[in-house]
Motif scaffolding. Structure first.
Motif, PDB file in Angstrom:
ATOM      1  N   ALA A 177       0.820  -1.203   0.000  1.00  0.00           N
ATOM      2  CA  ALA A 177       0.000   0.000   0.000  1.00  0.00           C
ATOM      3  C   ALA A 177       0.857   1.256   0.000  1.00  0.00           C
ATOM      4  N   LEU A 178       1.985   1.218   0.687  1.00  0.00           N
ATOM      5  CA  LEU A 178       2.855   2.387   0.762  1.00  0.00           C
ATOM      6  C   LEU A 178       3.773   2.503  -0.447  1.00  0.00           C
ATOM      7  N   LYS A 179       4.185   1.347  -1.004  1.00  0.00           N
ATOM      8  CA  LYS A 179       5.029   1.368  -2.197  1.00  0.00           C
ATOM      9  C   LYS A 179       4.818   0.058  -2.943  1.00  0.00           C
ATOM     10  N   PRO A 180       4.312   0.103  -4.178  1.00  0.00           N
ATOM     11  CA  PRO A 180       3.881  -1.122  -4.866  1.00  0.00           C
ATOM     12  C   PRO A 180       4.995  -2.107  -5.164  1.00  0.00           C
ATOM     13  N   LEU A 181       6.256  -1.713  -5.072  1.00  0.00           N
ATOM     14  CA  LEU A 181       7.350  -2.650  -5.317  1.00  0.00           C
ATOM     15  C   LEU A 181       7.298  -3.846  -4.372  1.00  0.00           C
ATOM     16  N   ALA A 182       6.736  -3.658  -3.188  1.00  0.00           N
ATOM     17  CA  ALA A 182       6.664  -4.744  -2.206  1.00  0.00           C
ATOM     18  C   ALA A 182       5.746  -5.868  -2.644  1.00  0.00           C
ATOM     19  N   VAL A 183       5.037  -5.704  -3.769  1.00  0.00           N
ATOM     20  CA  VAL A 183       4.180  -6.780  -4.263  1.00  0.00           C
ATOM     21  C   VAL A 183       5.012  -8.015  -4.582  1.00  0.00           C
ATOM     22  N   VAL A 184       6.295  -7.834  -4.838  1.00  0.00           N
ATOM     23  CA  VAL A 184       7.175  -8.980  -5.091  1.00  0.00           C
ATOM     24  C   VAL A 184       7.151  -9.941  -3.900  1.00  0.00           C
ATOM     25  N   LEU A 185       7.280  -9.405  -2.698  1.00  0.00           N
ATOM     26  CA  LEU A 185       7.232 -10.248  -1.503  1.00  0.00           C
ATOM     27  C   LEU A 185       5.861 -10.890  -1.346  1.00  0.00           C
ATOM     28  N   LEU A 186       4.807 -10.121  -1.579  1.00  0.00           N
ATOM     29  CA  LEU A 186       3.449 -10.647  -1.422  1.00  0.00           C
ATOM     30  C   LEU A 186       3.194 -11.792  -2.400  1.00  0.00           C
ATOM     31  N   LEU A 187       3.756 -11.713  -3.600  1.00  0.00           N
ATOM     32  CA  LEU A 187       3.568 -12.764  -4.601  1.00  0.00           C
ATOM     33  C   LEU A 187       4.431 -13.989  -4.331  1.00  0.00           C
ATOM     34  N   LEU A 188       5.612 -13.776  -3.755  1.00  0.00           N
ATOM     35  CA  LEU A 188       6.509 -14.903  -3.481  1.00  0.00           C
ATOM     36  C   LEU A 188       6.154 -15.635  -2.193  1.00  0.00           C
ATOM     37  N   ALA A 189       5.495 -14.957  -1.261  1.00  0.00           N
ATOM     38  CA  ALA A 189       5.222 -15.553   0.054  1.00  0.00           C
ATOM     39  C   ALA A 189       4.464 -16.876  -0.027  1.00  0.00           C
ATOM     40  N   PRO A 190       3.464 -17.036  -0.919  1.00  0.00           N
ATOM     41  CA  PRO A 190       2.783 -18.338  -0.984  1.00  0.00           C
ATOM     42  C   PRO A 190       3.690 -19.494  -1.382  1.00  0.00           C
ATOM     43  N   PHE A 191       4.810 -19.218  -2.023  1.00  0.00           N
ATOM     44  CA  PHE A 191       5.754 -20.286  -2.345  1.00  0.00           C
ATOM     45  C   PHE A 191       6.602 -20.651  -1.123  1.00  0.00           C
ATOM     46  N   PHE A 192       6.575 -19.797  -0.122  1.00  0.00           N
ATOM     47  CA  PHE A 192       7.171 -20.105   1.172  1.00  0.00           C
ATOM     48  C   PHE A 192       6.207 -20.970   1.989  1.00  0.00           C
ATOM     49  N   ASP A 193       4.923 -20.641   1.926  1.00  0.00           N
ATOM     50  CA  ASP A 193       3.882 -21.391   2.633  1.00  0.00           C
ATOM     51  C   ASP A 193       2.597 -21.202   1.842  1.00  0.00           C
ATOM     52  N   ARG A 194       2.109 -22.262   1.212  1.00  0.00           N
ATOM     53  CA  ARG A 194       0.958 -22.106   0.308  1.00  0.00           C
ATOM     54  C   ARG A 194      -0.307 -21.671   1.034  1.00  0.00           C
ATOM     55  N   ARG A 195      -0.338 -21.827   2.372  1.00  0.00           N
ATOM     56  CA  ARG A 195      -1.507 -21.377   3.121  1.00  0.00           C
ATOM     57  C   ARG A 195      -1.613 -19.857   3.162  1.00  0.00           C
ATOM     58  N   LEU A 196      -0.591 -19.181   2.647  1.00  0.00           N
ATOM     59  CA  LEU A 196      -0.625 -17.719   2.604  1.00  0.00           C
ATOM     60  C   LEU A 196      -1.369 -17.186   1.386  1.00  0.00           C
ATOM     61  N   ALA A 197      -1.649 -18.044   0.424  1.00  0.00           N
ATOM     62  CA  ALA A 197      -2.175 -17.569  -0.859  1.00  0.00           C
ATOM     63  C   ALA A 197      -3.478 -16.800  -0.691  1.00  0.00           C
ATOM     64  N   TRP A 198      -4.462 -17.369   0.019  1.00  0.00           N
ATOM     65  CA  TRP A 198      -5.746 -16.681   0.127  1.00  0.00           C
ATOM     66  C   TRP A 198      -5.625 -15.427   0.979  1.00  0.00           C
ATOM     67  N   ARG A 199      -4.739 -15.451   1.984  1.00  0.00           N
ATOM     68  CA  ARG A 199      -4.533 -14.257   2.804  1.00  0.00           C
ATOM     69  C   ARG A 199      -3.922 -13.129   1.967  1.00  0.00           C
ATOM     70  N   ALA A 200      -2.933 -13.489   1.133  1.00  0.00           N
ATOM     71  CA  ALA A 200      -2.299 -12.482   0.279  1.00  0.00           C
ATOM     72  C   ALA A 200      -3.306 -11.896  -0.713  1.00  0.00           C
ATOM     73  N   ALA A 201      -4.171 -12.755  -1.265  1.00  0.00           N
ATOM     74  CA  ALA A 201      -5.181 -12.274  -2.212  1.00  0.00           C
ATOM     75  C   ALA A 201      -6.151 -11.314  -1.538  1.00  0.00           C
ATOM     76  N   LEU A 202      -6.589 -11.649  -0.319  1.00  0.00           N
ATOM     77  CA  LEU A 202      -7.487 -10.759   0.405  1.00  0.00           C
ATOM     78  C   LEU A 202      -6.804  -9.435   0.744  1.00  0.00           C
ATOM     79  N   GLY A 203      -5.542  -9.517   1.149  1.00  0.00           N
ATOM     80  CA  GLY A 203      -4.812  -8.299   1.485  1.00  0.00           C
ATOM     81  C   GLY A 203      -4.680  -7.372   0.289  1.00  0.00           C
ATOM     82  N   PHE A 204      -4.343  -7.936  -0.870  1.00  0.00           N
ATOM     83  CA  PHE A 204      -4.185  -7.108  -2.063  1.00  0.00           C
ATOM     84  C   PHE A 204      -5.529  -6.535  -2.498  1.00  0.00           C
ATOM     85  N   ALA A 205      -6.595  -7.328  -2.366  1.00  0.00           N
ATOM     86  CA  ALA A 205      -7.935  -6.822  -2.697  1.00  0.00           C
ATOM     87  C   ALA A 205      -8.310  -5.650  -1.799  1.00  0.00           C
ATOM     88  N   ALA A 206      -7.937  -5.740  -0.517  1.00  0.00           N
ATOM     89  CA  ALA A 206      -8.226  -4.648   0.407  1.00  0.00           C
ATOM     90  C   ALA A 206      -7.499  -3.377   0.002  1.00  0.00           C
TER      91      ALA A 206
END
Length: 424
Positions: A177-206
């Motif tokens: 939200a403060l700087k869109p470059l951080a979307v890289v981390l948000l997109l890679l995080a589910p590959f760290f733990d796939r249970r993050l995928a729906w949380r990341a999607a909701l966060g980005f939608a917000a």
């Protein structure tokens, strides 16, 4: 001995740890105080007016973007989040924003020590401060949102290592939200733990939906359209002008890479970043994998964003610092790793200023991306040549870093915690 990832209380800290932590916090406070004095004295080294103007324009219902690729280069939500600062008098706005940006970055650095090999030793925060503060000075002086973004990214990765998934995604989402470059981390995080995928999607939608709460839907949609046009123009500027990224360095050498080829390489690099995350997850324990996730995200942002500035490399200092802590904590200490990483830290602090003395204006941009590439090579070597040499514990063992068994597909095999497994 298993590592304790919790913040130590004053009663359990040694005298040396108290002194080192106090010195580190004093260094960050001194930077904030110095910049505040300069602002009151009339310093104009600042980009904060760009954020402030965008906030005022947003609530007035006017355009916040241009089609030049310059100016306000963020999502609309960033203008909304800056509102508490924009309503302050100009000097107070500048100082309050520096407090949040520098403070957020320092807290991120402090928390990053929790996933450093060797744990929160007497000198962990001090070492990370030495690695992080000098490269961040120009960014702090200018008031760039890179610092608060990086601080939130560090906190997100620490939370991931501690299985605080909701809080991790909240930090990563706020960073976007403060700087869109951080979307890289948000997109890679589910590959760290796939249970993050729906949380990341909701966060980005917000992040995308919040602007509709503060303005008319037609106006918000129009600003999103102009935002997309701005991103395209900004990316084009990055490809035709000199910026601190590898393709500009190649341009200085007379090798001009077409825009289409640059885009294709960035897409391939994104696939490589995903593969790197998967390898780190399967070959290391959770805390080390979180460190790799942060490093991969930062390096992709720095090396493959067309508009990377020298000041953006403030993000790299903490990442190199946490690897330096690991090299120092290994048994025996990795002398080659310590020397190499210490050299990178030193060049991060003074290398760019030295290069400016000997090259024409603008051509100094080759130093910081070169350091990032060297560090990338170090990480690749460590992951694929060193991590596999670590001892593997039986499945019932726990990772002392987080105090719970690491099983299942999310973190691969359990690795031996403690100093005896930290050879680099």
């Amino acid at each position: 001995m298993a590592r304790d990832l919790s913040f130590s209380s004053p009663s359990t800290l040694s005298t040396n740890a108290q002194w080192a932590n106090r010195a580190a916090w004093m260094a960050w406070a001194a930077v904030f105080a110095t910049i505040s004095v300069l602002i009151l004295a009339g310093s104009d080294h600042s980009v904060v007016s760009t954020y402030r103007d965008a906030t005022i324009q947003w609530f007035a219902g006017r355009d916040i973007y241009t089609d030049t690729g310059h100016g306000f280069l963020y999502l609309p939500v960033a203008a909304i989040l800056f509102a508490p600062f924009a309503w302050l008098p100009p000097a107070a706005c500048e100082i309050a924003w520096r407090l949040v940006a520098i403070g957020g970055f320092a807290i991120g650095v402090r928390r990053l020590g929790k996933i450093a090999d060797g744990g929160q030793s007497d000198s962990t925060f001090a070492i990370l401060t030495l690695a992080s503060l000098p490269p961040a000075l120009a960014c702090a002086r200018n008031g760039q949102s890179t610092l608060i973004m990086a601080g939130l990214m560090m906190s997100a990765c620490v939370d991931l290592a501690e299985r605080r998934r909701g809080r991790a995604v909240l930090c990563a989402t706020l960073a976007v939200a403060l700087k869109p470059l951080a979307v890289v981390l948000l997109l890679l995080a589910p590959f760290f733990d796939r249970r993050l995928a729906w949380r990341a999607a909701l966060g980005f939608a917000a992040v995308l939906c919040l602007p509709f709460v503060t303005q008319r839907p037609a106006y918000v949609l129009d600003q999103y359209l102009k935002c997309a046009q701005m991103f395209r123009a900004s990316s084009h500027c990055g490809m035709i002008e000199l910026w601190a990224q590898p393709f500009s360095v190649l341009g200085l050498l007379g090798i001009n890479v077409p825009e289409s080829t640059q885009t294709a390489i960035r897409i391939l690099a994104a696939g490589g970043a995903i593969g790197f995350c998967l390898a780190a997850r399967s070959r290391t324990r959770s805390t080390r994998a979180a460190e790799y996730l942060l490093a991969i995200s930062v390096l992709y942002i720095l090396l493959f964003n067309p508009r990377t500035e020298n000041n953006t490399y403030a993000m790299l200092g903490p990442v190199i610092g946490v690897s330096l802590v690991a090299a120092l904590a290994s048994t025996p200490p990795s002398r080659g790793g310590v020397v190499f990483l210490s050299t990178l830290v030193t060049l991060m602090a003074v290398g760019d200023a030295l290069v400016r003395l000997f090259v024409p204006e603008g051509e100094h941009i080759w130093m910081t991306p070169s350091l990032a590439i060297l560090f990338s090579a170090y990480l690749i070597r460590r992951l694929f040549l060193r991590e596999g040499q670590r001892s593997i514990l039986p499945p019932a063992e726990t990772d002392g870093a987080v105090g719970e068994t690491l099983r299942g597909p999310h973190f691969g095999k359990t690795r031996l915690a403690g100093r005896s497994s930290l050879n680099l």
